[in-house]
Design an enzyme around this catalytic site. Sequence first.
Site, PDB file in Angstrom:
ATOM      1  N   HIS A 179      -5.162  -1.066  11.718  1.00 38.47           N
ATOM      2  CA  HIS A 179      -4.627  -1.643  10.463  1.00 38.47           C
ATOM      3  C   HIS A 179      -5.783  -2.654   9.824  1.00 38.47           C
ATOM      4  O   HIS A 179      -6.168  -3.566  10.895  1.00 38.47           O
ATOM      5  CB  HIS A 179      -3.418  -1.948  10.590  1.00 38.47           C
ATOM      6  CG  HIS A 179      -2.613  -2.418   9.366  1.00 38.47           C
ATOM      7  ND1 HIS A 179      -2.543  -1.752   8.452  1.00 38.47           N
ATOM      8  CD2 HIS A 179      -1.867  -3.645   9.075  1.00 38.47           C
ATOM      9  CE1 HIS A 179      -2.018  -2.310   7.524  1.00 38.47           C
ATOM     10  NE2 HIS A 179      -1.485  -3.564   7.739  1.00 38.47           N
TER      11      HIS A 179
ATOM     12  N   ASN B 246      -0.603  -9.404   4.818  1.00 38.58           N
ATOM     13  CA  ASN B 246      -0.679  -7.992   4.882  1.00 38.58           C
ATOM     14  C   ASN B 246      -0.291  -7.329   3.636  1.00 38.58           C
ATOM     15  O   ASN B 246      -0.206  -7.976   2.626  1.00 38.58           O
ATOM     16  CB  ASN B 246       0.615  -7.620   5.852  1.00 38.58           C
ATOM     17  CG  ASN B 246       0.442  -6.422   6.688  1.00 38.58           C
ATOM     18  OD1 ASN B 246      -0.209  -5.368   6.289  1.00 38.58           O
ATOM     19  ND2 ASN B 246       1.426  -6.169   7.636  1.00 38.58           N
TER      20      ASN B 246
ATOM     21  N   GLN C 264       0.888  -1.211   0.234  1.00 39.65           N
ATOM     22  CA  GLN C 264      -0.092  -0.114   0.134  1.00 39.65           C
ATOM     23  C   GLN C 264       0.885   1.225   0.080  1.00 39.65           C
ATOM     24  O   GLN C 264       0.164   2.182  -0.265  1.00 39.65           O
ATOM     25  CB  GLN C 264      -0.958  -0.029   1.349  1.00 39.65           C
ATOM     26  CG  GLN C 264      -0.141   0.090   2.701  1.00 39.65           C
ATOM     27  CD  GLN C 264      -0.998   0.011   3.746  1.00 39.65           C
ATOM     28  OE1 GLN C 264      -1.499  -1.066   3.929  1.00 39.65           O
ATOM     29  NE2 GLN C 264      -1.355   1.107   4.336  1.00 39.65           N
TER      30      GLN C 264
ATOM     31  N   CYS D  52      -4.951   0.575   3.827  1.00 40.84           N
ATOM     32  CA  CYS D  52      -5.028  -1.107   4.220  1.00 40.84           C
ATOM     33  C   CYS D  52      -6.358  -1.537   3.792  1.00 40.84           C
ATOM     34  O   CYS D  52      -6.660  -2.881   3.551  1.00 40.84           O
ATOM     35  CB  CYS D  52      -4.373  -1.153   5.514  1.00 40.84           C
ATOM     36  SG  CYS D  52      -5.606  -0.159   6.892  1.00 40.84           S
TER      37      CYS D  52
END
Length: 331
Positions: free
Chosen positions: A272, A298, A134, A140
Amino acid sequence: MHLDKYLLVLSAVIICVSSSRFLNQEWSSWKTKYEKKYVTSYDEAFRRQAWEATWHKVQNHNQKYEKGLTKYRMEMNHFADMTTEERNSRNCISNRKKSTLKSNIPLKAHSKDFHLPPTVDWRESKCVTNVKNQGLCGSCWAFATVGVIETQNCIKSKQLVELSEQQFVDCDSTNDGCCGGIPAKALDYVTHYGVMKAKDYEYSEKQSACMFKNDDALKFNVSKFYVLLGEENMASSLALDGPITVGIDASEDFQLYKDGIFTGECTEQPTHAVIIVGYGTEYDKEEGAEIDYWIIKNSWGESWGEKGYAKMQRNVNLCGITSMAASVDFV
Protein backbone atom coordinates in the site's frame (compact mmCIF):
# COMPACT_ATOMS: atom_id res chain seq x y z
CA MET A 1 -27.05 -29.59 44.49
CA HIS A 2 -29.40 -29.98 41.53
CA LEU A 3 -30.64 -26.43 42.13
CA ASP A 4 -27.08 -25.08 42.02
CA LYS A 5 -26.46 -26.78 38.65
CA TYR A 6 -29.76 -25.47 37.31
CA LEU A 7 -28.91 -21.91 38.35
CA LEU A 8 -25.45 -22.22 36.78
CA VAL A 9 -26.89 -23.39 33.46
CA LEU A 10 -29.58 -20.70 33.60
CA SER A 11 -26.95 -18.01 34.22
CA ALA A 12 -24.91 -19.23 31.25
CA VAL A 13 -27.98 -19.14 29.01
CA ILE A 14 -28.86 -15.62 30.16
CA ILE A 15 -25.30 -14.45 29.49
CA CYS A 16 -25.33 -15.99 26.00
CA VAL A 17 -28.70 -14.41 25.18
CA SER A 18 -27.58 -11.01 26.47
CA SER A 19 -24.32 -11.25 24.52
CA SER A 20 -26.21 -12.21 21.36
CA ARG A 21 -28.59 -9.27 21.73
CA PHE A 22 -25.68 -6.91 22.32
CA LEU A 23 -23.86 -8.12 19.18
CA ASN A 24 -27.09 -7.89 17.18
CA GLN A 25 -27.42 -4.23 18.20
CA GLU A 26 -23.74 -3.57 17.47
CA TRP A 27 -24.03 -5.26 14.06
CA SER A 28 -27.10 -3.22 13.15
CA SER A 29 -25.48 0.05 14.24
CA TRP A 30 -22.27 -0.77 12.38
CA LYS A 31 -24.15 -1.55 9.14
CA THR A 32 -26.02 1.74 9.40
CA LYS A 33 -22.86 3.75 10.13
CA TYR A 34 -20.96 2.37 7.14
CA GLU A 35 -24.00 1.99 4.87
CA LYS A 36 -23.43 -1.72 4.42
CA LYS A 37 -25.98 -3.66 2.37
CA TYR A 38 -25.72 -7.28 1.30
CA VAL A 39 -27.24 -8.90 -1.78
CA THR A 40 -28.33 -12.19 -0.21
CA SER A 41 -29.04 -13.53 3.28
CA TYR A 42 -26.17 -15.99 2.79
CA ASP A 43 -23.78 -13.12 2.03
CA GLU A 44 -24.94 -11.23 5.11
CA ALA A 45 -24.54 -14.30 7.32
CA PHE A 46 -21.01 -14.80 6.00
CA ARG A 47 -20.13 -11.15 6.58
CA ARG A 48 -21.69 -11.24 10.05
CA GLN A 49 -19.47 -14.18 10.96
CA ALA A 50 -16.36 -12.35 9.72
CA TRP A 51 -17.49 -9.20 11.56
CA GLU A 52 -17.87 -11.08 14.84
CA ALA A 53 -14.36 -12.53 14.49
CA THR A 54 -13.06 -8.99 13.94
CA TRP A 55 -15.08 -7.72 16.92
CA HIS A 56 -13.39 -10.21 19.25
CA LYS A 57 -9.96 -9.38 17.79
CA VAL A 58 -10.52 -5.64 18.35
CA GLN A 59 -11.86 -6.13 21.88
CA ASN A 60 -8.91 -8.31 22.86
CA HIS A 61 -6.41 -5.87 21.40
CA ASN A 62 -7.98 -2.82 23.07
CA GLN A 63 -7.96 -4.57 26.44
CA LYS A 64 -4.19 -4.90 26.03
CA TYR A 65 -4.06 -1.19 25.17
CA GLU A 66 -5.88 -0.29 28.39
CA LYS A 67 -3.26 -2.30 30.32
CA GLY A 68 -0.42 -0.47 28.56
CA LEU A 69 0.65 -3.56 26.62
CA THR A 70 0.33 -1.93 23.18
CA LYS A 71 0.71 1.63 21.91
CA TYR A 72 -2.32 1.90 19.64
CA ARG A 73 -6.02 1.10 19.54
CA MET A 74 -8.08 -0.72 16.94
CA GLU A 75 -11.67 -0.08 15.87
CA MET A 76 -14.55 -1.69 14.02
CA ASN A 77 -14.15 0.37 10.85
CA HIS A 78 -15.38 -0.29 7.31
CA PHE A 79 -12.96 -3.24 6.96
CA ALA A 80 -14.56 -5.10 9.89
CA ASP A 81 -16.72 -7.44 7.79
CA MET A 82 -13.74 -8.78 5.84
CA THR A 83 -12.03 -12.04 6.73
CA THR A 84 -8.40 -12.14 7.83
CA GLU A 85 -7.50 -13.67 4.46
CA GLU A 86 -9.25 -10.88 2.56
CA ARG A 87 -7.55 -8.13 4.56
CA ASN A 88 -4.14 -9.75 4.14
CA SER A 89 -4.62 -10.12 0.37
CA ARG A 90 -5.27 -6.42 -0.30
CA ASN A 91 -2.50 -5.01 -2.48
CA CYS A 92 -2.31 -1.84 -4.59
CA ILE A 93 1.45 -1.94 -5.23
CA SER A 94 2.16 -3.35 -8.68
CA ASN A 95 4.92 -5.93 -9.03
CA ARG A 96 5.35 -5.17 -12.72
CA LYS A 97 8.95 -4.05 -13.36
CA LYS A 98 9.30 -3.46 -9.62
CA SER A 99 12.73 -5.08 -9.50
CA THR A 100 14.22 -2.31 -11.64
CA LEU A 101 12.89 0.55 -9.51
CA LYS A 102 16.05 1.64 -7.71
CA SER A 103 18.35 0.98 -10.69
CA ASN A 104 16.38 3.29 -12.98
CA ILE A 105 15.58 6.16 -10.60
CA PRO A 106 18.13 8.54 -9.02
CA LEU A 107 18.91 8.26 -5.31
CA LYS A 108 19.06 11.30 -3.08
CA ALA A 109 21.02 11.66 0.15
CA HIS A 110 20.82 14.78 2.28
CA SER A 111 23.79 16.39 3.98
CA LYS A 112 24.74 14.93 7.34
CA ASP A 113 25.47 18.47 8.50
CA PHE A 114 21.74 19.25 8.42
CA HIS A 115 20.23 19.18 11.90
CA LEU A 116 16.73 17.73 11.87
CA PRO A 117 14.07 19.75 13.67
CA PRO A 118 12.45 17.72 16.48
CA THR A 119 9.03 17.79 14.81
CA VAL A 120 7.64 18.42 11.33
CA ASP A 121 3.99 18.60 10.28
CA TRP A 122 3.24 19.93 6.81
CA ARG A 123 -0.47 20.13 7.62
CA GLU A 124 0.38 23.33 9.48
CA SER A 125 1.48 24.92 6.19
CA LYS A 126 -2.11 24.75 4.86
CA CYS A 127 -0.63 23.02 1.82
CA VAL A 128 -2.08 19.55 2.42
CA THR A 129 -5.43 18.72 0.79
CA ASN A 130 -8.23 16.96 2.66
CA VAL A 131 -8.03 13.20 3.12
CA LYS A 132 -9.45 11.39 0.08
CA ASN A 133 -10.90 7.92 -0.43
CA GLN A 134 -9.67 5.56 -3.16
CA GLY A 135 -12.64 3.23 -2.62
CA LEU A 136 -12.49 -0.24 -4.17
CA CYS A 137 -9.94 0.73 -6.83
CA GLY A 138 -6.33 -0.25 -6.07
CA SER A 139 -5.15 3.29 -6.82
CA CYS A 140 -3.28 4.11 -3.61
CA TRP A 141 -0.17 4.77 -5.73
CA ALA A 142 -2.00 7.51 -7.65
CA PHE A 143 -3.34 9.14 -4.48
CA ALA A 144 0.10 9.09 -2.86
CA THR A 145 1.68 10.64 -5.96
CA VAL A 146 -0.98 13.32 -6.36
CA GLY A 147 -0.84 14.21 -2.66
CA VAL A 148 2.88 14.91 -2.83
CA ILE A 149 2.56 16.95 -6.04
CA GLU A 150 -0.34 19.00 -4.58
CA THR A 151 1.69 19.97 -1.53
CA GLN A 152 4.96 20.57 -3.37
CA ASN A 153 3.14 22.81 -5.85
CA CYS A 154 1.47 24.71 -3.02
CA ILE A 155 4.77 25.24 -1.22
CA LYS A 156 6.20 26.84 -4.37
CA SER A 157 3.14 28.68 -5.71
CA LYS A 158 1.27 29.41 -2.43
CA GLN A 159 -1.87 27.97 -4.04
CA LEU A 160 -3.43 24.67 -2.99
CA VAL A 161 -4.99 23.02 -6.04
CA GLU A 162 -6.60 19.57 -5.98
CA LEU A 163 -5.25 17.40 -8.79
CA SER A 164 -6.63 14.37 -10.61
CA GLU A 165 -5.89 10.83 -9.44
CA GLN A 166 -8.16 9.55 -12.22
CA GLN A 167 -5.75 10.80 -14.87
CA PHE A 168 -3.06 8.49 -13.48
CA VAL A 169 -5.45 5.54 -13.21
CA ASP A 170 -6.59 5.95 -16.84
CA CYS A 171 -3.52 7.30 -18.59
CA ASP A 172 -0.27 6.26 -16.88
CA SER A 173 0.70 3.18 -18.90
CA THR A 174 3.78 2.50 -16.76
CA ASN A 175 1.45 1.56 -13.91
CA ASP A 176 -1.58 -0.73 -13.68
CA GLY A 177 -4.57 1.48 -12.90
CA CYS A 178 -6.87 -0.11 -10.31
CA CYS A 179 -4.59 -3.16 -10.19
CA GLY A 180 -1.77 -1.21 -8.55
CA GLY A 181 1.27 0.89 -9.32
CA ILE A 182 4.45 2.47 -7.98
CA PRO A 183 4.50 6.18 -6.99
CA ALA A 184 8.08 6.72 -8.16
CA LYS A 185 7.07 5.72 -11.69
CA ALA A 186 4.01 7.98 -11.49
CA LEU A 187 6.31 10.88 -10.56
CA ASP A 188 8.17 10.25 -13.80
CA TYR A 189 4.84 10.46 -15.66
CA VAL A 190 4.25 13.89 -14.08
CA THR A 191 7.53 15.26 -15.45
CA HIS A 192 6.42 14.43 -19.01
CA TYR A 193 2.70 15.23 -19.04
CA GLY A 194 1.71 17.34 -16.04
CA VAL A 195 -1.59 16.81 -14.20
CA MET A 196 -5.13 18.02 -14.77
CA LYS A 197 -7.20 19.47 -11.94
CA ALA A 198 -9.50 17.10 -10.05
CA LYS A 199 -12.57 19.11 -11.03
CA ASP A 200 -11.68 18.69 -14.73
CA TYR A 201 -10.95 14.95 -14.49
CA GLU A 202 -13.01 13.55 -11.62
CA TYR A 203 -12.28 10.34 -9.76
CA SER A 204 -14.60 7.44 -10.65
CA GLU A 205 -13.17 4.54 -8.61
CA LYS A 206 -12.56 2.50 -11.78
CA GLN A 207 -10.25 2.50 -14.79
CA SER A 208 -11.62 3.88 -18.05
CA ALA A 209 -10.33 5.20 -21.36
CA CYS A 210 -7.79 8.01 -21.03
CA MET A 211 -9.47 11.43 -21.29
CA PHE A 212 -6.34 13.53 -20.72
CA LYS A 213 -6.38 17.00 -22.26
CA ASN A 214 -2.94 18.52 -22.60
CA ASP A 215 -4.27 22.08 -22.78
CA ASP A 216 -5.99 21.65 -19.40
CA ALA A 217 -3.00 20.15 -17.60
CA LEU A 218 -0.88 22.01 -15.08
CA LYS A 219 2.80 21.76 -16.02
CA PHE A 220 5.35 21.68 -13.22
CA ASN A 221 8.96 22.76 -13.32
CA VAL A 222 10.32 19.49 -11.96
CA SER A 223 14.09 19.16 -11.85
CA LYS A 224 14.00 15.46 -10.97
CA PHE A 225 12.28 12.74 -8.99
CA TYR A 226 14.21 10.34 -6.79
CA VAL A 227 14.11 7.57 -4.21
CA LEU A 228 15.34 7.96 -0.65
CA LEU A 229 17.34 5.32 1.20
CA GLY A 230 16.97 5.06 4.97
CA GLU A 231 14.78 6.86 7.49
CA GLU A 232 17.35 9.57 8.20
CA ASN A 233 17.31 10.62 4.54
CA MET A 234 13.53 10.37 4.51
CA ALA A 235 13.27 12.68 7.53
CA SER A 236 15.74 15.16 6.03
CA SER A 237 13.87 15.29 2.72
CA LEU A 238 10.58 15.71 4.54
CA ALA A 239 11.87 18.56 6.70
CA LEU A 240 13.61 20.41 3.88
CA ASP A 241 11.43 19.84 0.83
CA GLY A 242 7.98 18.56 1.82
CA PRO A 243 5.95 15.33 2.00
CA ILE A 244 7.21 12.08 0.49
CA THR A 245 5.56 8.90 -0.79
CA VAL A 246 6.27 5.55 0.81
CA GLY A 247 5.13 1.96 0.47
CA ILE A 248 4.10 -0.02 3.54
CA ASP A 249 2.62 -3.40 4.34
CA ALA A 250 -0.99 -2.45 5.10
CA SER A 251 -1.45 -5.49 7.30
CA GLU A 252 -4.67 -6.61 8.97
CA ASP A 253 -3.64 -4.83 12.18
CA PHE A 254 -2.92 -1.62 10.26
CA GLN A 255 -6.28 -1.72 8.49
CA LEU A 256 -8.07 -1.83 11.85
CA TYR A 257 -5.99 1.03 13.34
CA LYS A 258 -7.85 3.72 15.29
CA ASP A 259 -5.31 5.93 17.08
CA GLY A 260 -2.02 5.97 18.99
CA ILE A 261 1.37 5.00 17.54
CA PHE A 262 1.08 1.95 15.31
CA THR A 263 3.61 -0.71 16.25
CA GLY A 264 1.58 -3.71 15.08
CA GLU A 265 2.39 -6.86 13.18
CA CYS A 266 3.34 -6.49 9.52
CA THR A 267 5.93 -7.66 7.02
CA GLU A 268 8.56 -5.64 5.15
CA GLN A 269 6.81 -6.27 1.81
CA PRO A 270 4.90 -3.10 0.74
CA THR A 271 1.28 -3.57 -0.32
CA HIS A 272 0.00 0.00 0.00
CA ALA A 273 1.24 3.52 -0.81
CA VAL A 274 0.76 6.44 1.58
CA ILE A 275 2.20 9.92 2.16
CA ILE A 276 4.44 10.95 5.03
CA VAL A 277 3.48 14.50 6.02
CA GLY A 278 5.40 14.78 9.28
CA TYR A 279 7.23 13.17 12.16
CA GLY A 280 7.67 13.59 15.89
CA THR A 281 8.57 11.95 19.19
CA GLU A 282 6.38 10.93 22.09
CA TYR A 283 7.26 9.91 25.63
CA ASP A 284 6.18 6.37 26.51
CA LYS A 285 5.30 6.17 30.21
CA GLU A 286 5.23 2.37 30.24
CA GLU A 287 8.75 2.00 28.86
CA GLY A 288 10.11 5.22 30.33
CA ALA A 289 11.57 6.18 26.98
CA GLU A 290 10.76 8.26 23.90
CA ILE A 291 9.30 6.68 20.77
CA ASP A 292 9.80 8.26 17.35
CA TYR A 293 6.93 8.24 14.87
CA TRP A 294 5.92 9.21 11.35
CA ILE A 295 2.66 11.01 10.53
CA ILE A 296 1.13 9.41 7.46
CA LYS A 297 -1.79 10.52 5.30
CA ASN A 298 -3.84 7.61 3.99
CA SER A 299 -6.39 7.36 1.16
CA TRP A 300 -9.12 5.39 2.95
CA GLY A 301 -11.32 8.35 3.87
CA GLU A 302 -11.64 10.35 7.09
CA SER A 303 -13.53 7.56 8.89
CA TRP A 304 -10.31 5.51 9.09
CA GLY A 305 -7.71 6.12 11.80
CA GLU A 306 -7.21 9.63 13.16
CA LYS A 307 -9.47 11.33 10.60
CA GLY A 308 -7.58 9.64 7.79
CA TYR A 309 -4.13 9.92 9.36
CA ALA A 310 -1.99 7.59 11.46
CA LYS A 311 1.18 7.64 13.51
CA MET A 312 3.66 4.85 12.77
CA GLN A 313 6.78 3.99 14.75
CA ARG A 314 9.88 5.53 13.16
CA ASN A 315 13.49 4.41 12.83
CA VAL A 316 12.69 0.68 12.92
CA ASN A 317 11.72 0.25 9.23
CA LEU A 318 8.23 -0.71 10.36
CA CYS A 319 6.17 -2.42 7.63
CA GLY A 320 9.01 -1.92 5.13
CA ILE A 321 8.50 1.85 5.09
CA THR A 322 12.01 2.51 3.74
CA SER A 323 11.79 0.25 0.69
CA MET A 324 9.90 2.58 -1.68
CA ALA A 325 10.36 6.11 -0.29
CA ALA A 326 10.31 8.69 -3.10
CA SER A 327 9.81 12.38 -3.75
CA VAL A 328 10.35 15.09 -6.34
CA ASP A 329 12.24 18.38 -6.67
CA PHE A 330 10.33 21.47 -7.83
CA VAL A 331 12.39 24.38 -9.15
